[in-house]
Design an enzyme around this catalytic site. Structure first.
Site, PDB file in Angstrom:
ATOM      1  N   TRP A  35      30.908  28.036  43.800  1.00 50.42           N
ATOM      2  CA  TRP A  35      30.678  26.609  44.048  1.00 50.42           C
ATOM      3  C   TRP A  35      31.475  26.150  45.269  1.00 50.42           C
ATOM      4  O   TRP A  35      32.600  26.589  45.471  1.00 50.42           O
ATOM      5  CB  TRP A  35      31.119  25.776  42.842  1.00 50.42           C
ATOM      6  CG  TRP A  35      30.117  25.757  41.717  1.00 50.42           C
ATOM      7  CD1 TRP A  35      29.662  26.821  41.007  1.00 50.42           C
ATOM      8  CD2 TRP A  35      29.467  24.598  41.175  1.00 50.42           C
ATOM      9  NE1 TRP A  35      28.771  26.415  40.048  1.00 50.42           N
ATOM     10  CE2 TRP A  35      28.628  25.051  40.126  1.00 50.42           C
ATOM     11  CE3 TRP A  35      29.512  23.238  41.456  1.00 50.42           C
ATOM     12  CZ2 TRP A  35      27.844  24.196  39.364  1.00 50.42           C
ATOM     13  CZ3 TRP A  35      28.733  22.376  40.689  1.00 50.42           C
ATOM     14  CH2 TRP A  35      27.907  22.859  39.662  1.00 50.42           C
ATOM     15  N   PHE A  64      34.705  28.601  35.848  1.00 46.63           N
ATOM     16  CA  PHE A  64      34.806  28.899  34.420  1.00 46.63           C
ATOM     17  C   PHE A  64      34.780  30.413  34.159  1.00 46.63           C
ATOM     18  O   PHE A  64      35.355  30.888  33.171  1.00 46.63           O
ATOM     19  CB  PHE A  64      33.655  28.210  33.671  1.00 46.63           C
ATOM     20  CG  PHE A  64      33.756  28.302  32.180  1.00 46.63           C
ATOM     21  CD1 PHE A  64      34.548  27.420  31.469  1.00 46.63           C
ATOM     22  CD2 PHE A  64      33.052  29.274  31.473  1.00 46.63           C
ATOM     23  CE1 PHE A  64      34.648  27.506  30.081  1.00 46.63           C
ATOM     24  CE2 PHE A  64      33.137  29.363  30.094  1.00 46.63           C
ATOM     25  CZ  PHE A  64      33.941  28.473  29.395  1.00 46.63           C
ATOM     26  N   VAL A  84      37.141  23.186  42.132  1.00 53.64           N
ATOM     27  CA  VAL A  84      36.487  22.281  41.191  1.00 53.64           C
ATOM     28  C   VAL A  84      36.695  20.866  41.720  1.00 53.64           C
ATOM     29  O   VAL A  84      37.824  20.463  42.009  1.00 53.64           O
ATOM     30  CB  VAL A  84      37.045  22.409  39.764  1.00 53.64           C
ATOM     31  CG1 VAL A  84      36.121  21.695  38.779  1.00 53.64           C
ATOM     32  CG2 VAL A  84      37.192  23.864  39.360  1.00 53.64           C
ATOM     33  N   ILE A  85      35.591  20.147  41.864  1.00 55.74           N
ATOM     34  CA  ILE A  85      35.654  18.790  42.405  1.00 55.74           C
ATOM     35  C   ILE A  85      35.311  17.806  41.293  1.00 55.74           C
ATOM     36  O   ILE A  85      34.308  17.972  40.596  1.00 55.74           O
ATOM     37  CB  ILE A  85      34.678  18.629  43.585  1.00 55.74           C
ATOM     38  CG1 ILE A  85      34.972  19.743  44.597  1.00 55.74           C
ATOM     39  CG2 ILE A  85      34.755  17.216  44.170  1.00 55.74           C
ATOM     40  CD1 ILE A  85      35.350  19.395  45.956  1.00 55.74           C
ATOM     41  N   THR A 133      31.845  12.986  35.215  1.00 56.34           N
ATOM     42  CA  THR A 133      31.828  13.367  33.802  1.00 56.34           C
ATOM     43  C   THR A 133      33.106  14.129  33.454  1.00 56.34           C
ATOM     44  O   THR A 133      33.815  14.583  34.345  1.00 56.34           O
ATOM     45  CB  THR A 133      30.633  14.299  33.497  1.00 56.34           C
ATOM     46  OG1 THR A 133      30.900  15.568  34.103  1.00 56.34           O
ATOM     47  CG2 THR A 133      29.328  13.748  34.030  1.00 56.34           C
ATOM     48  N   HIS A 154      33.340  17.018  32.596  1.00 58.22           N
ATOM     49  CA  HIS A 154      33.170  18.438  32.875  1.00 58.22           C
ATOM     50  C   HIS A 154      34.329  18.992  33.696  1.00 58.22           C
ATOM     51  O   HIS A 154      34.815  20.106  33.477  1.00 58.22           O
ATOM     52  CB  HIS A 154      31.856  18.648  33.638  1.00 58.22           C
ATOM     53  CG  HIS A 154      31.168  19.919  33.275  1.00 58.22           C
ATOM     54  ND1 HIS A 154      30.167  19.977  32.351  1.00 58.22           N
ATOM     55  CD2 HIS A 154      31.359  21.179  33.691  1.00 58.22           C
ATOM     56  CE1 HIS A 154      29.766  21.224  32.218  1.00 58.22           C
ATOM     57  NE2 HIS A 154      30.478  21.977  33.027  1.00 58.22           N
ATOM     58  N   PHE A 174      47.081  32.061  41.809  1.00 62.33           N
ATOM     59  CA  PHE A 174      46.293  30.924  41.334  1.00 62.33           C
ATOM     60  C   PHE A 174      45.757  30.141  42.532  1.00 62.33           C
ATOM     61  O   PHE A 174      46.402  29.251  43.061  1.00 62.33           O
ATOM     62  CB  PHE A 174      47.189  30.039  40.461  1.00 62.33           C
ATOM     63  CG  PHE A 174      46.469  28.899  39.808  1.00 62.33           C
ATOM     64  CD1 PHE A 174      45.499  29.128  38.855  1.00 62.33           C
ATOM     65  CD2 PHE A 174      46.774  27.585  40.145  1.00 62.33           C
ATOM     66  CE1 PHE A 174      44.839  28.074  38.238  1.00 62.33           C
ATOM     67  CE2 PHE A 174      46.126  26.522  39.538  1.00 62.33           C
ATOM     68  CZ  PHE A 174      45.153  26.765  38.582  1.00 62.33           C
TER      69      PHE A 174
HETATM   70  C1  DLZ Z   1      29.160  23.168  35.951  1.00 63.60           C
HETATM   71  C2  DLZ Z   1      30.129  23.138  37.069  1.00 63.60           C
HETATM   72  C3  DLZ Z   1      30.488  21.912  37.669  1.00 63.60           C
HETATM   73  C4  DLZ Z   1      29.902  20.600  37.214  1.00 63.60           C
HETATM   74  N1  DLZ Z   1      31.329  21.871  38.710  1.00 63.60           N
HETATM   75  C5  DLZ Z   1      31.880  23.021  39.157  1.00 63.60           C
HETATM   76  C6  DLZ Z   1      32.805  22.997  40.237  1.00 63.60           C
HETATM   77  O1  DLZ Z   1      33.104  21.949  40.856  1.00 63.60           O
HETATM   78  N2  DLZ Z   1      33.360  24.184  40.607  1.00 63.60           N
HETATM   79  C7  DLZ Z   1      33.072  25.376  39.990  1.00 63.60           C
HETATM   80  O2  DLZ Z   1      33.637  26.420  40.372  1.00 63.60           O
HETATM   81  N3  DLZ Z   1      32.183  25.408  38.972  1.00 63.60           N
HETATM   82  C8  DLZ Z   1      31.585  24.281  38.547  1.00 63.60           C
HETATM   83  N4  DLZ Z   1      30.682  24.312  37.529  1.00 63.60           N
HETATM   84  C9  DLZ Z   1      30.236  25.631  36.994  1.00 63.60           C
HETATM   85  C10 DLZ Z   1      31.118  26.234  35.891  1.00 63.60           C
HETATM   86  O3  DLZ Z   1      32.333  26.744  36.419  1.00 63.60           O
HETATM   87  C11 DLZ Z   1      30.365  27.407  35.222  1.00 63.60           C
HETATM   88  O4  DLZ Z   1      29.973  28.336  36.187  1.00 63.60           O
HETATM   89  C12 DLZ Z   1      29.124  26.939  34.487  1.00 63.60           C
HETATM   90  O5  DLZ Z   1      29.447  25.958  33.532  1.00 63.60           O
HETATM   91  C13 DLZ Z   1      28.410  28.110  33.770  1.00 63.60           C
HETATM   92  O6  DLZ Z   1      29.278  28.741  32.835  1.00 63.60           O
END
Ligand code: DLZ
Length: 160
Positions: free
Chosen positions: A25, A57, A81-82, A86, A88, A113
């Site tokens: 991502w 994740f 991760v941004i 939500t 999430h 990390f």
């Molecule tokens: C679902 C999701 C969202 C909303 N945002 C990110 C993000 O900003 N950065 C990232 O690395 N992954 C994101 N994901 C995906 C989750 O990490 C994961 O890959 C999915 O939920 C599938 O298991």
């Protein structure tokens, strides 16, 4: 937390094997993080192998497999991760952070990390080691992992 106060770690990584595990991502930011981690490993003399995962994740499970394989002295986990609208964000951040911590402790292997948890993309770009970025978190994560691997190796040397 800001980058103020971060140490400058010169590392001799010769003889060390390191896995870079990176999420997909936010590609532009990820390209900077991966490049910083690679450059630091290569200039230290460490041997690098790279593994891709879909999102942050999934960083812990692939890092755990790298650790279980016994092939690596250190792992560097990279992701971005941004924060969205939500909850999430919080779930992904804490799952990745808790999971990576478990890998480090359970397998007693350094896990650099390199997970950026940011409010917006500009904040992430500023930490990505790209031209114009103020920080290079991929390079920092790699230097920390290699330096910790050296400390563990020294601790594991039998007393003579
Ligand atoms: C679902 C999701 C969202 C909303 N945002 C990110 C993000 O900003 N950065 C990232 O690395 N992954 C994101 N994901 C995906 C989750 O990490 C994961 O890959 C999915 O939920 C599938 O298991």
């Amino acid at each position: 937390m800001s980058g103020a106060g971060s140490p400058s770690l010169a590392v001799d990584g010769s003889g060390l094997r390191v896995a870079i595990v990176s999420a997909a991502w936010h590609q532009q930011v990820m390209a900077g993080l991966i490049d910083g981690a690679r450059r630091t490993a290569q200039s230290s003399g460490a041997h690098v192998e790279e593994f891709a995962v879909p999102g942050s994740f999934e960083l812990p499970v692939v890092s755990a497999e790298c650790a279980a394989s016994g092939r690596f002295d250190a792992i560097v986990a990279l992701g971005v991760v941004i924060r969205g609208g939500t909850p999430h964000f919080d779930y992904v951040c804490s799952a990745a952070t808790d999971g990576l911590t478990r890998v480090a402790i359970d397998f007693r292997i350094p896990v650099g990390f390199g997970l950026l948890t940011c409010d917006n993309e500009d904040q992430a770009l500023d930490r990505a080691g790209l031209p114009g970025s103020r920080e290079d978190k991929g390079a920092e994560a790699m230097a920390s992992a290699l330096r910790t691997a050296q400390t563990l190796a020294a601790l594991r040397k039998p007393n003579t």
